[in-house]
Motif scaffolding. Structure first.
Motif, short mmCIF file in Angstrom:
data_model
loop_
_atom_site.label_atom_id
_atom_site.label_comp_id
_atom_site.label_asym_id
_atom_site.label_seq_id
_atom_site.Cartn_x
_atom_site.Cartn_y
_atom_site.Cartn_z
N GLU A 212 0.85 -1.24 0.04
CA GLU A 212 -0.17 0.06 -0.17
C GLU A 212 0.91 1.17 0.07
O GLU A 212 1.84 1.40 1.01
CB GLU A 212 -0.93 -0.04 1.12
N ILE A 213 0.61 2.11 -0.97
CA ILE A 213 1.43 3.28 -0.96
C ILE A 213 0.44 4.57 -0.99
O ILE A 213 -0.44 4.82 -1.53
CB ILE A 213 2.21 3.33 -2.22
N SER A 214 0.85 5.78 -0.40
CA SER A 214 0.37 7.09 -0.17
C SER A 214 1.33 7.92 -0.88
O SER A 214 2.77 8.14 -0.20
CB SER A 214 -0.11 7.23 1.04
N LEU A 215 0.99 8.92 -1.73
CA LEU A 215 1.76 9.97 -2.11
C LEU A 215 1.28 11.07 -1.88
O LEU A 215 0.16 11.52 -1.94
CB LEU A 215 2.13 10.03 -3.63
N ALA A 216 2.05 12.12 -1.36
CA ALA A 216 1.46 13.39 -1.10
C ALA A 216 2.49 14.79 -1.51
O ALA A 216 3.56 14.64 -1.73
CB ALA A 216 1.29 13.60 0.58
N GLY A 217 1.85 15.57 -1.77
CA GLY A 217 2.24 16.85 -2.10
C GLY A 217 1.32 18.09 -2.14
O GLY A 217 0.11 17.84 -2.28
N PRO A 218 1.84 19.24 -2.47
CA PRO A 218 0.92 20.42 -2.39
C PRO A 218 0.31 20.25 -3.75
O PRO A 218 0.53 20.26 -5.00
CB PRO A 218 2.17 21.72 -2.56
N GLY A 219 -1.35 20.47 -3.89
CA GLY A 219 -2.05 20.39 -5.11
C GLY A 219 -2.13 21.81 -5.73
O GLY A 219 -1.30 22.67 -5.24
N GLY A 220 -2.91 21.90 -6.55
CA GLY A 220 -3.12 23.26 -7.18
C GLY A 220 -4.11 23.05 -8.33
O GLY A 220 -4.69 22.09 -8.80
N HIS A 221 -3.92 24.18 -9.17
CA HIS A 221 -5.01 24.39 -10.50
C HIS A 221 -3.94 23.74 -11.69
O HIS A 221 -2.93 23.61 -11.75
CB HIS A 221 -4.94 25.61 -10.78
N THR A 222 -4.90 22.68 -12.40
CA THR A 222 -4.29 22.20 -13.51
C THR A 222 -3.78 23.14 -14.60
O THR A 222 -3.18 22.71 -15.47
CB THR A 222 -5.20 21.16 -14.12
N ALA A 223 -4.12 24.34 -14.41
CA ALA A 223 -3.58 25.51 -15.22
C ALA A 223 -2.17 25.78 -15.14
O ALA A 223 -1.53 26.36 -15.70
CB ALA A 223 -4.64 26.81 -15.43
N ARG A 224 -1.86 25.33 -13.82
CA ARG A 224 -0.62 25.95 -13.42
C ARG A 224 0.29 24.71 -12.55
O ARG A 224 0.60 24.63 -11.53
CB ARG A 224 -0.50 27.03 -12.25
N PRO A 225 0.55 23.57 -13.35
CA PRO A 225 1.06 22.36 -12.83
C PRO A 225 2.60 22.57 -12.22
O PRO A 225 3.14 21.73 -11.39
CB PRO A 225 1.18 21.45 -13.77
N HIS A 226 3.21 23.48 -12.85
CA HIS A 226 4.71 23.76 -12.64
C HIS A 226 4.77 24.51 -11.12
O HIS A 226 5.76 24.45 -10.53
CB HIS A 226 5.30 24.73 -13.61
N LEU A 227 3.54 24.84 -10.62
CA LEU A 227 3.63 25.37 -9.22
C LEU A 227 2.94 24.34 -8.24
O LEU A 227 2.96 24.64 -7.00
CB LEU A 227 2.57 26.56 -9.07
N THR A 228 3.02 23.24 -8.63
CA THR A 228 2.43 22.09 -7.89
C THR A 228 3.35 20.75 -7.73
O THR A 228 4.32 20.76 -8.80
CB THR A 228 0.93 21.53 -8.21
N THR A 229 2.94 19.64 -7.07
CA THR A 229 3.43 18.45 -7.18
C THR A 229 2.36 17.55 -7.96
O THR A 229 1.16 17.51 -7.39
CB THR A 229 3.98 17.93 -5.96
N ASP A 230 2.67 17.28 -9.21
CA ASP A 230 1.57 16.75 -10.14
C ASP A 230 1.20 15.30 -9.65
O ASP A 230 2.23 14.29 -10.14
CB ASP A 230 1.94 16.83 -11.47
N LEU A 231 0.53 15.01 -8.56
CA LEU A 231 0.60 13.71 -8.08
C LEU A 231 -0.15 12.54 -8.95
O LEU A 231 0.28 11.52 -8.74
CB LEU A 231 -0.41 13.41 -6.71
N VAL A 232 -1.10 13.24 -9.87
CA VAL A 232 -1.70 12.46 -10.68
C VAL A 232 -0.57 11.57 -11.92
O VAL A 232 -0.54 10.61 -11.99
CB VAL A 232 -2.72 13.04 -11.72
N THR A 233 0.27 12.50 -12.21
CA THR A 233 1.32 12.15 -13.04
C THR A 233 2.43 11.08 -12.23
O THR A 233 2.80 10.04 -12.69
CB THR A 233 2.37 13.01 -13.52
#
Length: 415
Positions: A212-233
């Motif tokens: 079982e694995i959990s990934l975490a990071g700051p989310g955000g708007h899909t318009a600005r993925p460079h300002l987030t941790t793109d957890l879906v990717t």
């Protein structure tokens, strides 16, 4: 083949010999009824109170003294321990059954013994395993009273096989292997005809762990993925890259495979989430590779997660190692089945990717598991374990009892 089997030219050709301990017709019918009663009243792991009571009552009726395990379900019962051999204490042959059911509905139709418990079913054949070991114990107890049992035998009725890391560990902790020299078991196989068994020396099942694995990071708007941790990717890359990376870090013959059963992330199409989760299994055909697997998989997950700027939490739950059949005990089962039904009743079998906690016993003592045929000869329908419509040809019960009783008789002459 043992010398006992090759007593004549005919025996040498067929493998069959005359051994005591065949199943009386009255007991055969009783065991079928016993199995059907268990099938109608399935109980999950560590909840097998009714099942334990039924086994205990029948063994006590036969004059035996079963002992319920400290957990309150499951039991062990010794036969022939009051007859020591002249040259010292004889090691016991243990015969193991698992007694728990599965949390799935019984979908069979047209049979009177369908499960009466909602969302519970004996869909793995543990009711058959239990009945076979009970029947063998009753026959062996009668042989012991006649002075015909050459070695002591321990019956192990184990709870919670379907629960990781398996009820076998509780049996071992309770001293269930004390005085045991070797251990045998069967597992139902719907690909093998009733009256036959499948055998192999070496690994016969796979190791199986839960991941079982959990990934975490700051989310955000899909318009600005460079300002987030793109957890879906990130979670997508973990799902695809970790199995491939692990496969390149072990010998391919080890069969180490990471397979996902669940992946979750996000709730809206324009929001990059702050959390993602994966869950799956780790299966392995090789015992050494299984011991290395947790470190390898942790390292691979951390590499991929770090590459994408995600923090990872890993819950690696050890399940069971592979069942590795020891050569001499496998040979004993071969000789036992040949003695009862001839060499034609034995077939080679392949290593399964399924897991079985019988493997924990084999970390302590030599042993072997046979695949017990439960398919009606001529039946061409595809059937499998862990399905709600799973059922067996009850002729398998007699074959299993004969296998175990012959193993106890032949094994006693070898110890």
């Amino acid at each position: 083949m043992s010398q006992l089997i090759c007593e004549s030219e005919e025996a040498a050709l067929s493998g069959m010999v005359q051994l005591p301990g065949t199943l009386p017709e009255s007991l055969r019918l009783e065991l079928i009824a016993f199995r059907r009663d268990l099938h109608m009243h399935p109980e999950l792991g560590n909840q097998e109170f009714r099942t334990t009571a039924a086994i205990k009552a029948r063994l006590e009726q036969a004059g035996l003294a079963p002992r319920v395990l400290p957990s309150g379900t499951g039991l062990i019962c010794d036969i022939g321990t009051d007859r020591p051999r002249r040259d010292g204490v004889r090691p016991m042959l243990a015969i193991r059954a698992d007694i728990d059911a599965l949390p799935i509905p019984d979908t069979k139709t047209g049979v009177p013994y369908r499960s009466t418990v909602p969302d519970r079913a004996h869909a793995c054949g543990h009711d058959v395993h239990t009945t076979v070991v009970l029947g063998a114990g009753l026959v062996l107890a009668d042989l012991d009273r006649q002075g015909l049992l050459p070695q002591p035998v321990r019956l192990i009725f184990q709870p919670a096989e379907e629960m990781m890391p398996g009820g076998a560990l509780g049996v071992i902790e309770a001293g269930g292997l004390g005085g045991v020299g070797s251990i045998i078991a069967v597992h139902c196989d719907p690909k093998v005809d009733a009256g036959r068994i499948g055998l192999r020396t070496g690994p016969i099942t796979s190791a199986c762990d839960r991941l079982e694995i959990s990934l975490a990071g700051p989310g955000g708007h899909t318009a600005r993925p460079h300002l987030t941790t793109d957890l879906v990717t990130a979670v997508a890359r973990v799902a695809t890259d970790v199995p491939a990376l692990v496969a390149r870090r072990v010998d391919a013959r080890a069969g180490l495979a990471v397979t996902w059963g669940r992946i979750e992330s996000g709730h809206a199409c324009n929001v990059i989430p702050q959390r993602a989760e994966l869950a799956g299994t780790v299966r392995c055909l090789d015992l050494d590779a299984w011991h290395e697997a947790p470190d390898l998989i942790h390292a691979a997950i951390d590499e991929i997660a770090t590459l994408h700027g995600a923090k990872s939490e890993i819950n690696y739950v050890r399940g069971v190692p592979p069942v590795v059949n020891e050569h001499s005990v496998t040979e004993l089962l071969t000789d036992a089945m040949a003695a009862r039904r001839g060499l034609h009743a034995i077939e080679d079998t392949e290593q399964s990717l399924g897991g079985e906690d019988f493997s924990w016993y084999l970390e302590q003592v030599p042993g072997a598991m046979a695949r017990l045929g439960v398919r009606t000869p001529g039946d061409t329908a595809r059937r499998d374990l862990h399905r709600g419509d799973f059922d067996v040809d009850e002729a398998a019960i007699e074959a299993g009892v004969e296998l175990f009783t012959a193993a106890a008789l032949l094994g006693g002459h070898r110890s």
